[in-house]
Design a protein around this motif. Sequence first.
Motif, PDB file in Angstrom:
ATOM      1  N   THR A 135      23.856 -12.643  -1.860  1.00  0.00           N
ATOM      2  CA  THR A 135      22.787 -11.688  -1.571  1.00  0.00           C
ATOM      3  C   THR A 135      23.059 -10.967  -0.253  1.00  0.00           C
ATOM      4  O   THR A 135      22.798  -9.764  -0.123  1.00  0.00           O
ATOM      5  N   ILE A 139      23.420  -6.858   0.222  1.00  0.00           N
ATOM      6  CA  ILE A 139      22.693  -6.058   1.215  1.00  0.00           C
ATOM      7  C   ILE A 139      23.663  -5.245   2.058  1.00  0.00           C
ATOM      8  O   ILE A 139      23.453  -4.054   2.313  1.00  0.00           O
ATOM      9  N   GLN A 152      15.886   1.942   0.351  1.00  0.00           N
ATOM     10  CA  GLN A 152      15.238   0.717   0.790  1.00  0.00           C
ATOM     11  C   GLN A 152      15.476  -0.416  -0.201  1.00  0.00           C
ATOM     12  O   GLN A 152      15.627  -0.196  -1.400  1.00  0.00           O
ATOM     13  N   GLY A 154      14.155  -4.471  -1.305  1.00  0.00           N
ATOM     14  CA  GLY A 154      13.184  -5.548  -1.218  1.00  0.00           C
ATOM     15  C   GLY A 154      13.741  -6.775  -1.922  1.00  0.00           C
ATOM     16  O   GLY A 154      14.587  -6.658  -2.813  1.00  0.00           O
ATOM     17  N   ILE A 155      13.289  -7.953  -1.518  1.00  0.00           N
ATOM     18  CA  ILE A 155      13.759  -9.201  -2.148  1.00  0.00           C
ATOM     19  C   ILE A 155      12.554 -10.004  -2.601  1.00  0.00           C
ATOM     20  O   ILE A 155      11.637 -10.273  -1.808  1.00  0.00           O
ATOM     21  N   VAL A 168      10.936 -10.363   1.181  1.00  0.00           N
ATOM     22  CA  VAL A 168      10.916  -9.229   2.096  1.00  0.00           C
ATOM     23  C   VAL A 168      10.436  -8.010   1.324  1.00  0.00           C
ATOM     24  O   VAL A 168      10.970  -7.719   0.250  1.00  0.00           O
ATOM     25  N   THR A 171      12.344  -2.302   2.705  1.00  0.00           N
ATOM     26  CA  THR A 171      12.679  -1.885   4.058  1.00  0.00           C
ATOM     27  C   THR A 171      14.109  -1.359   4.091  1.00  0.00           C
ATOM     28  O   THR A 171      14.928  -1.686   3.235  1.00  0.00           O
ATOM     29  N   LYS A 174      18.272  -3.532   7.845  1.00  0.00           N
ATOM     30  CA  LYS A 174      19.251  -4.493   7.337  1.00  0.00           C
ATOM     31  C   LYS A 174      19.083  -5.871   7.977  1.00  0.00           C
ATOM     32  O   LYS A 174      19.154  -6.898   7.287  1.00  0.00           O
ATOM     33  N   GLN A 176      16.443  -7.319   9.124  1.00  0.00           N
ATOM     34  CA  GLN A 176      15.277  -8.013   8.569  1.00  0.00           C
ATOM     35  C   GLN A 176      15.617  -8.659   7.232  1.00  0.00           C
ATOM     36  O   GLN A 176      15.238  -9.809   6.959  1.00  0.00           O
ATOM     37  N   LEU A 177      16.338  -7.949   6.400  1.00  0.00           N
ATOM     38  CA  LEU A 177      16.745  -8.478   5.098  1.00  0.00           C
ATOM     39  C   LEU A 177      17.715  -9.647   5.253  1.00  0.00           C
ATOM     40  O   LEU A 177      17.561 -10.694   4.616  1.00  0.00           O
TER      41      LEU A 177
END
Length: 348
Positions: A135, A139, A152, A154-155, A168, A171, A174, A176-177
């Motif tokens: 993952t 990203i 953007q 999301g997960i 998440v 967004t 990067k 933050q993810l």
Amino acid sequence: MTKKIFLGGLLTLCVLLFNSCSAPIDRNCPNIFYNDLIITAVSEPKIVAGSSKLSMILKVNENSSRALPVSGLTTGNFKVYEKGSNDECANAISESEANKQFSPSAQKFRHNTLVVLDLSASVTSSALSQLKSSTTSFINNIITSSGDDSYQVGISWFDGEDKLNTLVDFTSNKNQLLNAVANLNASISKDPSTDLYGAVIKSVDKAEQKLRDLQKESYISAYSIIVFTDGTDQAARYSKQVALNKVSNANSKISVFTIGLGTEIDKTVLTAIGKNGAVFPQNKNELEAKFIELARVVKGEANSYYLFEYCSPKRAGKVGLVLVVSYDAKKGTYTTNFDANGLTSNCY
């Protein structure tokens, strides 16, 4: 530098017979109609007020069984033809008159990707490390410029509960993810079962709602869903057919992909759910490569949308417009018409 706009939306293609969009063309006119590529439009051309500039959003795909997206096009790949009231044939517009270009209007576009992870016990007990690494690579391959809101990610995740959990929200940040993925641990899941069909249904519902929300804010958008699982539906709350119907009836702006790992998956079902693509790593050590493969496919899909603009030299009457797109040895044609009455000499 030519700029591509990442956006989404597949609408009905204007008929390829040009005389259905404007006045008939003489049979002796040169043939400029091709179907190696499929060009679709989010909307018909819009005229920028007080100017002669027409703006349109296009998507380009190969005309093949897989309808592969065509990314990386530049202004030079597009040729503009017009047929006015005094023209027997559609004539190519000179480069100096057309002033064709891609415009950097990314603030009006959103392409959203939702990664949906199976965190049932079979994954968290034996493949969580590989899933986190995979993952993370996904990203890194999708978001190359952190903070670009036009794209953007999301997960979400699921286990055996009747719930699609948000790890998440969408967004373009990067870090933050990546931090959210790095902090994943086995204790996050409370139900060891697998509610695969429920997760698929809820993911599509979430995509539909996101598209509606963005439309209210005047954004043009598209959506990709990536579902990872290592097994079959065990919770049995929802039927396979309901899940498949949800995917097949989804908004045409929604693409769905699947990644199936291990010997307990049903490839036939996952291929049907992943209507835009399904991949099956042989083992967990191949998982990262498959995530990267899908990241490239999804990014190519996003990059196959373009905002194209040009300035018409016409100043009156109904005008037939033909765009010919060339890519490698392939060509495709998009046709429509517009009213040139009131167009001015301004081009901005």
